[in-house]
Design a protein around this motif. Structure first.
Motif, short mmCIF file in Angstrom:
data_model
loop_
_atom_site.label_atom_id
_atom_site.label_comp_id
_atom_site.label_asym_id
_atom_site.label_seq_id
_atom_site.Cartn_x
_atom_site.Cartn_y
_atom_site.Cartn_z
N MET A 1 0.31 -44.42 1.26
CA MET A 1 0.66 -45.42 -0.28
C MET A 1 2.49 -45.60 -0.01
O MET A 1 3.21 -44.96 -0.22
CB MET A 1 0.61 -45.51 -1.54
CG MET A 1 0.67 -46.25 -2.53
SD MET A 1 -0.09 -47.39 -2.18
CE MET A 1 0.65 -47.97 -3.73
N ALA A 2 2.78 -47.25 0.38
CA ALA A 2 4.09 -48.18 0.25
C ALA A 2 4.89 -47.60 -0.82
O ALA A 2 4.38 -47.10 -1.88
CB ALA A 2 4.29 -48.92 0.09
N ARG A 3 6.09 -47.01 -1.23
CA ARG A 3 6.67 -46.65 -2.46
C ARG A 3 7.00 -47.68 -3.34
O ARG A 3 7.28 -49.07 -3.03
CB ARG A 3 8.37 -45.85 -1.63
CG ARG A 3 8.87 -45.42 -2.80
CD ARG A 3 10.65 -45.06 -2.25
NE ARG A 3 11.57 -45.98 -2.68
CZ ARG A 3 12.18 -45.64 -2.93
NH1 ARG A 3 12.81 -44.76 -2.35
NH2 ARG A 3 13.61 -46.80 -3.36
N ILE A 4 6.88 -47.60 -4.50
CA ILE A 4 6.90 -48.81 -5.60
C ILE A 4 8.89 -49.06 -5.93
O ILE A 4 9.07 -47.92 -5.82
CB ILE A 4 7.14 -48.56 -6.75
CG1 ILE A 4 4.87 -48.12 -6.78
CG2 ILE A 4 6.96 -49.60 -8.00
CD1 ILE A 4 4.43 -49.37 -5.59
N ASP A 5 9.74 -49.83 -5.70
CA ASP A 5 10.78 -49.70 -5.22
C ASP A 5 11.44 -50.47 -6.47
O ASP A 5 12.78 -50.45 -7.37
CB ASP A 5 11.55 -50.72 -4.14
CG ASP A 5 11.15 -50.44 -2.40
OD1 ASP A 5 11.70 -48.98 -3.01
OD2 ASP A 5 11.28 -50.84 -1.63
N LEU A 47 3.93 -55.53 -12.87
CA LEU A 47 3.91 -54.94 -11.63
C LEU A 47 5.16 -54.41 -10.82
O LEU A 47 6.21 -54.58 -11.02
CB LEU A 47 3.85 -56.79 -10.57
CG LEU A 47 2.72 -57.59 -11.37
CD1 LEU A 47 3.58 -59.15 -10.88
CD2 LEU A 47 1.48 -56.77 -11.48
N GLY A 48 4.61 -53.80 -10.26
CA GLY A 48 4.92 -52.88 -9.33
C GLY A 48 5.12 -53.72 -7.88
O GLY A 48 3.87 -53.61 -7.48
N CYS A 49 6.40 -53.31 -7.18
CA CYS A 49 6.81 -54.20 -5.99
C CYS A 49 7.62 -53.45 -4.92
O CYS A 49 8.16 -52.36 -5.51
CB CYS A 49 7.22 -55.61 -6.31
SG CYS A 49 6.39 -56.73 -7.36
N THR A 50 7.66 -53.90 -3.75
CA THR A 50 8.23 -53.27 -2.72
C THR A 50 9.32 -54.01 -2.30
O THR A 50 8.88 -55.53 -2.63
CB THR A 50 6.89 -52.13 -2.26
OG1 THR A 50 7.99 -51.83 -0.80
CG2 THR A 50 6.87 -53.49 -1.31
N LEU A 51 10.40 -53.52 -1.72
CA LEU A 51 11.17 -54.27 -1.16
C LEU A 51 10.57 -55.05 -0.05
O LEU A 51 11.38 -55.89 1.03
CB LEU A 51 12.50 -53.46 -0.98
CG LEU A 51 12.98 -53.42 -2.51
CD1 LEU A 51 14.28 -52.39 -2.25
CD2 LEU A 51 13.62 -54.71 -3.16
#
Length: 90
Positions: A1-5, A47-51
């Motif tokens: 899973m990608a990290r939530i930034d 919302l949780g987003c990634t850079l």
């Protein structure tokens, strides 16, 4: 899973372009509730987003206005695809 930034939510009144962003979910929830207490109009979810790709959201946490509480954080469809390895963030 990608990290939530970062976590973000929409602010409609007073309007803020792009909404507000916070480093942690806890900070975002506190700011969301503060907006509601001040009578501002906000979106219905955090919302949780990634850079790595800021155009997509990996998670969402719903706000239930009838009980005045946040729901459980869940994966979006693209978040699920990233988790299972069917979609790669570049």
């Amino acid at each position: 899973m990608a990290r939530i930034d970062y976590y973000k939510f929409a602010v409609y009144e007073p309007y803020k372009f792009g909404g507000e962003c916070y480093r942690t979910l806890r900070e975002a929830k506190q700011a969301y509730v503060k907006h509601l207490q001040q009578g501002h109009r906000v979106g219905c979810q955090v919302l949780g987003c990634t850079l790595k790709d800021d155009s997509i959201s990996l998670t969402f946490t719903l706000w239930y206005s009838d009980v005045q509480a946040f729901g459980r954080t869940e994966l979006t469809n693209i978040g699920y695809a990233v988790k299972t390895g069917k979609y790669k963030l570049s």
